[in-house]
Write a protein that holds these residues in place. Structure first.
Motif, PDB file in Angstrom:
ATOM      1  N   ASN A 413      12.452  24.363   7.331  1.00 17.94           N
ATOM      2  CA  ASN A 413      12.517  23.606   6.076  1.00 17.94           C
ATOM      3  C   ASN A 413      11.130  23.302   5.506  1.00 17.94           C
ATOM      4  OD1 ASN A 413      15.375  23.416   5.971  1.00 17.94           O
ATOM      5  ND2 ASN A 413      15.279  21.858   7.571  1.00 17.94           N
ATOM      6  N   GLN A 417      10.043  24.442   1.766  1.00 13.85           N
ATOM      7  CA  GLN A 417       9.561  23.477   0.774  1.00 13.85           C
ATOM      8  C   GLN A 417       8.155  23.838   0.310  1.00 13.85           C
ATOM      9  OE1 GLN A 417      11.287  20.978  -0.796  1.00 13.85           O
ATOM     10  NE2 GLN A 417       9.466  21.082  -2.094  1.00 13.85           N
ATOM     11  N   VAL A 428      15.880  29.506  -2.835  1.00 11.93           N
ATOM     12  CA  VAL A 428      17.306  29.338  -2.557  1.00 11.93           C
ATOM     13  C   VAL A 428      17.629  29.968  -1.213  1.00 11.93           C
ATOM     14  CG1 VAL A 428      19.633  29.715  -3.404  1.00 11.93           C
ATOM     15  CG2 VAL A 428      17.744  29.505  -5.024  1.00 11.93           C
ATOM     16  N   ARG A 429      18.139  29.139  -0.307  1.00  8.86           N
ATOM     17  CA  ARG A 429      18.498  29.670   1.026  1.00  8.86           C
ATOM     18  C   ARG A 429      20.018  29.788   1.097  1.00  8.86           C
ATOM     19  NH1 ARG A 429      16.061  26.317   5.752  1.00  8.86           N
ATOM     20  NH2 ARG A 429      17.764  24.896   5.220  1.00  8.86           N
ATOM     21  N   ALA A 431      23.898  30.423   2.709  1.00 12.59           N
ATOM     22  CA  ALA A 431      24.591  29.894   3.878  1.00 12.59           C
ATOM     23  C   ALA A 431      24.408  30.820   5.080  1.00 12.59           C
ATOM     24  CB  ALA A 431      26.071  29.733   3.548  1.00 12.59           C
ATOM     25  N   GLU A 464      23.057  27.612   0.515  1.00  8.10           N
ATOM     26  CA  GLU A 464      23.199  26.473   1.432  1.00  8.10           C
ATOM     27  C   GLU A 464      22.292  25.332   0.971  1.00  8.10           C
ATOM     28  OE1 GLU A 464      21.245  24.268   4.736  1.00  8.10           O
ATOM     29  OE2 GLU A 464      20.456  26.228   4.184  1.00  8.10           O
ATOM     30  N   ARG A 465      21.073  25.705   0.512  1.00  8.73           N
ATOM     31  CA  ARG A 465      20.121  24.666   0.103  1.00  8.73           C
ATOM     32  C   ARG A 465      19.122  25.240  -0.899  1.00  8.73           C
ATOM     33  NH1 ARG A 465      16.641  20.774   4.196  1.00  8.73           N
ATOM     34  NH2 ARG A 465      15.315  19.918   2.565  1.00  8.73           N
ATOM     35  N   ILE A 466      18.780  24.440  -1.874  1.00  8.40           N
ATOM     36  CA  ILE A 466      17.782  24.849  -2.868  1.00  8.40           C
ATOM     37  C   ILE A 466      16.567  23.943  -2.715  1.00  8.40           C
ATOM     38  CG2 ILE A 466      17.290  25.130  -5.336  1.00  8.40           C
ATOM     39  CD1 ILE A 466      20.302  25.574  -5.735  1.00  8.40           C
ATOM     40  N   PHE A 467      15.397  24.540  -2.525  1.00  4.31           N
ATOM     41  CA  PHE A 467      14.157  23.772  -2.392  1.00  4.31           C
ATOM     42  C   PHE A 467      13.446  23.796  -3.749  1.00  4.31           C
ATOM     43  CE2 PHE A 467      15.362  25.264   1.748  1.00  4.31           C
ATOM     44  CZ  PHE A 467      15.083  24.216   2.599  1.00  4.31           C
ATOM     45  N   GLU A 468      13.323  22.632  -4.370  1.00  2.00           N
ATOM     46  CA  GLU A 468      12.687  22.542  -5.689  1.00  2.00           C
ATOM     47  C   GLU A 468      11.195  22.264  -5.519  1.00  2.00           C
ATOM     48  OE1 GLU A 468      14.009  23.040  -8.581  1.00  2.00           O
ATOM     49  OE2 GLU A 468      16.177  23.008  -8.133  1.00  2.00           O
TER      50      GLU A 468
END
Ligand code: ADP
Length: 491
Positions: A413, A417, A428-429, A431, A464-468
């Protein structure tokens, strides 16, 4: 319910995964593959161990899922690319160790080739930059060092293959000697536009046509695995190099979509559709894995050392016990305090292509400790990726709106980031970060009718997760300027 078996033969391990009709992974097994480093810069594997690990993991995944081979609709195969294997047609025995993509043994040969003025023609014909990375010089090395090999190759007694070709040949018990355009485009012997072996390049490298595999579509019948291996005859219906398979696994089937895989190295690919890209910024033009018989292309940036830098902190410096520990340690530092780590262990890949650069750690002070060094190593992965993305944007004249991430190190992570921060774009990660195996499954499933279209597969993809990005532009640019100074020093 029909299942697809994906065989994912990577540099460090051979994995096998089972997918259902919804594109869900229901089981996965892996076996490590030993690497040997007989001299500085040399990297070898044993082709028999690659086959053994791949067959072993395939058998284990069926056993662990409690499935019989008869429930398999098809096999899709993906592989570490460029690695060169030469074996005897009659016995199936390799005549030399597999020369792994990272191996630098032909660097002098390649430097001489570049000095001879061949670079422009090779780039025009293959989309590649002259480098020891690609297969052609590795095949040449084997022909030059195995007694009688040139004659035997001309007479059809010796066969060449990348790892895909070798594994399909083994699976089909020698019935199929084939490769696909995504792998063939990495040999430096294929005419990228025509999708066929190029006679002029074969003459340039003095490689006999008789030893090369037939190029078949990435999605389509390539051969049939004989019953003795897994317990039933199964069609091999998909083949793609690992990075092109990951592009497919990320559902990047259309021009403008891109992904970056954070594994041993980092590989960013941007799909360009039916248009062959021409890079003015030292990226590679390559074949994407086409879902049908048409030619599809991608522009690619390859960084040789990414996650491998974390492995080095673990195995050579002992700064961490496991790769995953790097995340908390890096976050605990707050910043590197001006420390930069350039992991040019085997030179620099895109966009620098400097075979002679070597690694460097700069900006060390008395307050530099383990956290700062580990953080600098992770940051180096993100900086190298920004260099690739900038080159891609300069080539295409378009700005990426986001980057899809995958590969082992994308689980980190902190790295994701920092990547968003230093790129100024969301990361964008998905799933499922095992996109390489998934892409191979897609290619095979499409060929045998388990799936029918790209749009069907696009619906399986889920973030699954978006890191802005959170960093101010000033801070981002001043950090990146420091990285550029460090790179200049290591060259
Ligand atoms: P490959 O397919 O190239 O063998 P993988 O995609 O399996 O590689 O990723 C493995 C690489 O990722 C290793 O180099 C390892 O050091 C790195 N890695 C794995 N997990 C992490 C993590 N949590 N943080 C940083 N690096 C990691």
């Amino acid at each position: 319910m029909p299942l697809i078996l994906a065989l994912d033969e990577g540099t460090t391990s051979a994995r096998a995964a089972l997918y259902d009709e919804q594109g869900r992974r229901i089981a996965m097994e892996s076996e490590p593959i030993p690497c040997r480093y007989p001299r500085p810069g040399w990297v070898e594997q044993d082709a028999r161990e690659i086959w053994g690990a791949q067959l072993g993991s395939a058998r284990r995944v069926l056993a662990s899922a409690g499935e019989a081979a008869s429930s398999l609709a098809a096999i899709g195969l993906t592989n570490q690319r460029e690695t060169a294997i030469v074996w005897e047609r009659r016995t199936g025995e390799p005549v030399a160790p597999a020369i792994v993509w990272q191996c630098r043994r032909t660097a002098d040969y390649c430097a001489a080739l570049a000095a001879s003025g061949a670079a422009a023609k090779i780039a025009e014909r293959t989309g590649l930059v002259i480098d020891a990375y690609f297969s052609a010089s590795k095949i040449r090395w084997i022909l030059d060092h195995v007694p009688d090999a040139p004659r035997r190759a001309r007479d059809g007694e010796l066969l060449f293959g990348n790892v895909d070709t070798w594994l399909v040949w083994k699976l089909t018990d020698g019935a199929a000697h084939v490769t696909d355009p995504s792998n063939a485009s990495r040999t430096m012997l294929m005419d990228l536009s025509a999708g066929e072996w190029d006679e002029e390049l074969l003459a340039l490298f003095d490689i006999p046509r008789a030893m090369l595999p037939r190029i078949v579509p990435s999605s389509g019948a390539a051969g049939v695995a004989v019953g003795e291996h897994l317990g039933a005859e199964i069609p091999v219906a998909g083949i793609a190099g690992d990075q092109q398979a990951a592009l497919a696994g990320q559902a990047c089937f259309r021009p403008g979509l891109s992904k970056n895989t954070y594994g041993t190295g980092c590989f960013a690919l941007l799909h360009t559709g039916a248009r062959r890209p021409v890079s003015r910024n030292r990226l590679l033009a390559t074949r994407a894995a086409s879902l049908d018989a048409t030619a599809q292309y991608a522009v690619e940036g390859a960084v040789f050392i990414a996650g491998a830098a974390i492995q080095w902190l673990r195995d050579k410096l002992g700064l961490i016990a496991a790769a995953a520990e790097s995340e908390a340690l890096a976050a605990s530092a707050g910043s590197t305090g001006g420390v930069y780590f350039v992991p040019a262990f085997v030179g620099l890949g895109a966009p620098h292509w400097d075979q002679n650069a070597r690694g460097l750690l700069t900006g060390i002070t008395q307050s530099t400790g383990r956290p700062e060094i580990v953080r600098a190593a992770l940051e180096s992965i993100a900086y190298q990726t920004r260099e690739l993305v900038e080159a891609m944007e300069a080539d295409s004249g378009e700005r990426l709106t986001e980057l899809r991430a995958d590969g082992g190190a994308s689980a980190n992570n902190f790295l994701m980031q920092f990547q968003a921060d230093i790129l100024g774009r969301p990361i964008v990660r998905p799933a499922d970060i095992e996109t390489t195996a998934l892409g191979a499954a897609y290619l095979a499933g499409l060929a045998v009718g388990v799936w029918t279209s790209a749009s069907e597969l696009e619906q399986f993809w889920r973030a699954e997760r978006i890191f802005e990005p959170r960093l101010s532009e000033d801070r981002r640019e001043s950090l990146y300027a420091g990285w550029r100074r460090a790179v200049a020093r290591c060259r």
